[in-house]
Design a protein around this motif. Structure first.
Motif, mmCIF file in Angstrom:
data_model
loop_
_atom_site.group_PDB
_atom_site.id
_atom_site.type_symbol
_atom_site.label_atom_id
_atom_site.label_comp_id
_atom_site.label_asym_id
_atom_site.label_seq_id
_atom_site.Cartn_x
_atom_site.Cartn_y
_atom_site.Cartn_z
ATOM 1 N N MET A 247 49.738 -29.521 4.348
ATOM 2 C CA MET A 247 49.456 -28.605 3.227
ATOM 3 C C MET A 247 48.505 -27.497 3.666
ATOM 4 O O MET A 247 48.685 -26.326 3.338
ATOM 5 C CB MET A 247 48.839 -29.403 2.065
ATOM 6 N N ALA A 248 47.464 -27.914 4.447
ATOM 7 C CA ALA A 248 46.490 -26.922 4.918
ATOM 8 C C ALA A 248 47.165 -25.921 5.841
ATOM 9 O O ALA A 248 46.879 -24.712 5.796
ATOM 10 C CB ALA A 248 45.343 -27.620 5.626
ATOM 11 N N ASN A 249 48.072 -26.436 6.710
ATOM 12 C CA ASN A 249 48.776 -25.536 7.618
ATOM 13 C C ASN A 249 49.667 -24.557 6.856
ATOM 14 O O ASN A 249 49.807 -23.395 7.233
ATOM 15 C CB ASN A 249 49.628 -26.354 8.591
ATOM 16 N N GLN A 250 50.277 -25.052 5.766
ATOM 17 C CA GLN A 250 51.142 -24.184 4.967
ATOM 18 C C GLN A 250 50.325 -23.090 4.292
ATOM 19 O O GLN A 250 50.729 -21.918 4.267
ATOM 20 C CB GLN A 250 51.873 -25.010 3.912
ATOM 21 N N THR A 251 49.152 -23.465 3.755
ATOM 22 C CA THR A 251 48.278 -22.465 3.116
ATOM 23 C C THR A 251 47.806 -21.434 4.121
ATOM 24 O O THR A 251 47.794 -20.225 3.850
ATOM 25 C CB THR A 251 47.063 -23.162 2.486
ATOM 26 N N SER A 252 47.434 -21.909 5.307
ATOM 27 C CA SER A 252 46.982 -20.986 6.357
ATOM 28 C C SER A 252 48.103 -20.044 6.771
ATOM 29 O O SER A 252 47.872 -18.858 7.018
ATOM 30 C CB SER A 252 46.488 -21.792 7.555
ATOM 31 N N SER A 253 49.327 -20.572 6.833
ATOM 32 C CA SER A 253 50.474 -19.739 7.203
ATOM 33 C C SER A 253 50.737 -18.663 6.163
ATOM 34 O O SER A 253 51.034 -17.508 6.501
ATOM 35 C CB SER A 253 51.709 -20.627 7.371
ATOM 36 N N LEU A 254 50.603 -19.027 4.868
ATOM 37 C CA LEU A 254 50.803 -18.044 3.792
ATOM 38 C C LEU A 254 49.757 -16.944 3.852
ATOM 39 O O LEU A 254 50.059 -15.762 3.677
ATOM 40 C CB LEU A 254 50.754 -18.754 2.437
ATOM 41 N N ARG A 255 48.503 -17.343 4.092
ATOM 42 C CA ARG A 255 47.444 -16.334 4.185
ATOM 43 C C ARG A 255 47.681 -15.400 5.353
ATOM 44 O O ARG A 255 47.482 -14.193 5.254
ATOM 45 C CB ARG A 255 46.091 -17.039 4.331
ATOM 46 N N SER A 256 48.104 -15.985 6.478
ATOM 47 C CA SER A 256 48.363 -15.164 7.653
ATOM 48 C C SER A 256 49.510 -14.193 7.394
ATOM 49 O O SER A 256 49.425 -13.005 7.741
ATOM 50 C CB SER A 256 48.695 -16.075 8.838
ATOM 51 N N ARG A 257 50.563 -14.686 6.769
ATOM 52 C CA ARG A 257 51.700 -13.813 6.450
ATOM 53 C C ARG A 257 51.296 -12.731 5.456
ATOM 54 O O ARG A 257 51.699 -11.572 5.578
ATOM 55 C CB ARG A 257 52.852 -14.650 5.886
ATOM 56 N N GLY A 258 50.475 -13.122 4.475
ATOM 57 C CA GLY A 258 50.007 -12.143 3.500
ATOM 58 C C GLY A 258 49.163 -11.064 4.136
ATOM 59 O O GLY A 258 49.307 -9.875 3.813
ATOM 60 N N MET A 259 48.290 -11.444 5.084
ATOM 61 C CA MET A 259 47.462 -10.448 5.753
ATOM 62 C C MET A 259 48.309 -9.521 6.611
ATOM 63 O O MET A 259 48.059 -8.308 6.674
ATOM 64 C CB MET A 259 46.396 -11.152 6.602
ATOM 65 N N GLU A 260 49.325 -10.062 7.258
ATOM 66 C CA GLU A 260 50.222 -9.216 8.048
ATOM 67 C C GLU A 260 50.923 -8.194 7.153
ATOM 68 O O GLU A 260 51.070 -7.023 7.529
ATOM 69 C CB GLU A 260 51.259 -10.093 8.757
ATOM 70 N N MET A 261 51.344 -8.631 5.973
ATOM 71 C CA MET A 261 52.006 -7.713 5.043
ATOM 72 C C MET A 261 51.029 -6.662 4.533
ATOM 73 O O MET A 261 51.389 -5.491 4.353
ATOM 74 C CB MET A 261 52.597 -8.505 3.873
ATOM 75 N N LEU A 262 49.777 -7.061 4.277
ATOM 76 C CA LEU A 262 48.776 -6.107 3.808
ATOM 77 C C LEU A 262 48.478 -5.055 4.873
ATOM 78 O O LEU A 262 48.306 -3.868 4.566
ATOM 79 C CB LEU A 262 47.491 -6.845 3.418
ATOM 80 N N ILE A 263 48.408 -5.487 6.130
ATOM 81 C CA ILE A 263 48.185 -4.539 7.221
ATOM 82 C C ILE A 263 49.369 -3.574 7.337
ATOM 83 O O ILE A 263 49.191 -2.361 7.507
ATOM 84 C CB ILE A 263 47.978 -5.307 8.548
ATOM 85 N N ALA A 264 50.580 -4.135 7.212
ATOM 86 C CA ALA A 264 51.774 -3.278 7.279
ATOM 87 C C ALA A 264 51.795 -2.284 6.123
ATOM 88 O O ALA A 264 52.160 -1.110 6.297
ATOM 89 C CB ALA A 264 53.024 -4.151 7.257
ATOM 90 N N TYR A 265 51.378 -2.735 4.938
ATOM 91 C CA TYR A 265 51.374 -1.833 3.779
ATOM 92 C C TYR A 265 50.315 -0.745 3.953
ATOM 93 O O TYR A 265 50.525 0.396 3.545
ATOM 94 C CB TYR A 265 51.104 -2.629 2.508
ATOM 95 N N LYS A 266 49.177 -1.116 4.527
ATOM 96 C CA LYS A 266 48.118 -0.128 4.755
ATOM 97 C C LYS A 266 48.590 0.953 5.716
ATOM 98 O O LYS A 266 48.311 2.140 5.536
ATOM 99 C CB LYS A 266 46.871 -0.837 5.307
ATOM 100 N N ASN A 267 49.330 0.544 6.740
ATOM 101 C CA ASN A 267 49.801 1.498 7.747
ATOM 102 C C ASN A 267 50.981 2.326 7.256
ATOM 103 O O ASN A 267 51.104 3.507 7.583
ATOM 104 C CB ASN A 267 50.184 0.759 9.030
ATOM 105 N N GLN A 268 51.854 1.684 6.465
ATOM 106 C CA GLN A 268 53.055 2.396 5.982
ATOM 107 C C GLN A 268 53.434 1.864 4.596
ATOM 108 O O GLN A 268 54.268 0.954 4.490
ATOM 109 C CB GLN A 268 54.213 2.218 6.968
ATOM 110 N N PRO A 269 52.832 2.394 3.534
ATOM 111 C CA PRO A 269 53.090 1.892 2.181
ATOM 112 C C PRO A 269 54.544 2.092 1.768
ATOM 113 O O PRO A 269 55.171 3.091 2.119
ATOM 114 C CB PRO A 269 52.158 2.746 1.296
ATOM 115 N N SER A 270 55.063 1.115 1.029
ATOM 116 C CA SER A 270 56.410 1.225 0.471
ATOM 117 C C SER A 270 56.471 0.366 -0.788
ATOM 118 O O SER A 270 55.742 -0.632 -0.911
ATOM 119 C CB SER A 270 57.468 0.761 1.476
ATOM 120 N N VAL A 271 57.311 0.751 -1.726
ATOM 121 C CA VAL A 271 57.451 0.016 -2.978
ATOM 122 C C VAL A 271 57.974 -1.391 -2.711
ATOM 123 O O VAL A 271 57.517 -2.366 -3.317
ATOM 124 C CB VAL A 271 58.396 0.768 -3.943
ATOM 125 N N GLU A 272 58.910 -1.519 -1.773
ATOM 126 C CA GLU A 272 59.485 -2.831 -1.467
ATOM 127 C C GLU A 272 58.424 -3.794 -0.942
ATOM 128 O O GLU A 272 58.324 -4.948 -1.385
ATOM 129 C CB GLU A 272 60.598 -2.673 -0.436
#
Length: 261
Positions: free
Chosen positions: A1-26
């Motif tokens: 469960m902890a690994n799954q939560t950590s994976s979600l946070r990591s994926r979320g941070m990657e998406m936030l970084i991508a959005y910061k660099n190149q925002p898109s509605v999708e």
């Protein structure tokens, strides 16, 4: 469960970084879906503290989440959830303040008023007329006195129009808006009084001292620039300004004491 939560946070941070660099509605919508649980959690908590429906609070919360996504800077090292909570909760509280009233009504009476709105339409269809107070009280299982208090409280919570007439004169009537003070005018009047007092205090100074103060505080010149302009040292300019301010304070203090209640 902890690994799954950590994976979600990591994926979320990657998406936030991508959005910061190149925002898109999708990408923004994917981030909203990923953090929807945070909005629902806060909406549930706030809904237990007010009478607004949970669904309305949830929809408003998504606006706060979107603002948080658009303003979040991943390089600052802050967890996104900690950053987003004030935006989500703040948006809900703004919504509640906009819909709120200055008259606070007990929660029980608010619930009774909502229940009355639901059953009143059905009673009108059954009776062919507006139900009276006794019939409404019976339908709500409360006393007639309490139902009348609920009605009065609901009526009093509605803001009174500023065009409402408060008294009549021979040739005109006075509205509620006419009796309210114009805070902008009052503020400008106070500023004008302060300006006049300042001018009178400035007039008491010798010419060189007054010029030094005007150059520095009114024209935005540095003390060095003033010194070059009037042919003295910057230290002399500083002394003249300090002496002038002391003289103005001494002049204004008696007037301030006279105007205090």
């Amino acid at each position: 469960m902890a690994n799954q939560t950590s994976s979600l946070r990591s994926r979320g941070m990657e998406m936030l970084i991508a959005y910061k660099n190149q925002p898109s509605v999708e990408l923004r919508n994917r981030l909203v879906r990923l953090n929807a649980g945070l909005v629902r959690k806060i909406a549930h908590r706030v809904s237990h503290q007010c009478s607004e429906p949970y669904e309305d609070l949830e929809q408003i919360g998504y606006l706060g989440l979107i603002r948080a996504i658009e303003r979040f800077n991943p390089v600052q090292g802050c967890a996104f959830s900690s950053f987003a909570v004030p935006y989500i909760r703040g948006e809900m509280l703004h919504f509640l303040r906009d819909r709120g009233t200055t008259v606070k009504i007990p929660r029980r009476w608010q619930d009774l008023q909502k229940e009355a709105q639901k059953c009143q339409g059905e009673m009108i269809r059954q009776l062919g007329r507006q139900p009276n107070d006794h019939e409404m009280a019976q339908a709500l299982c409360v006393s007639v006195e309490e139902w009348r208090e609920v009605k009065m409280a609901n009526k009093n919570r509605m803001p009174l129009s500023l065009d409402a007439t408060v008294c009549h004169q021979i040739d005109s009537s006075i509205t509620l808006g006419d009796t309210l003070p114009d805070t902008y005018y009052q503020r400008m009047q106070l500023l004008e009084e302060d300006r006049q007092q300042l001018q009178r205090a400035m007039a008491q100074l010798e010419d060189k001292t007054r010029s030094a103060i005007e150059y520095v505080f009114f024209n935005g010149l540095s003390r060095k620039e003033v010194a070059e302009r009037i042919g003295v040292s910057p230290m002399t300019v500083t002394r003249r300004i300090q002496r002038g301010i002391d003289q103005m304070v001494a002049f204004l203090q008696p007037q301030a004491l006279q105007t205090e209640p």
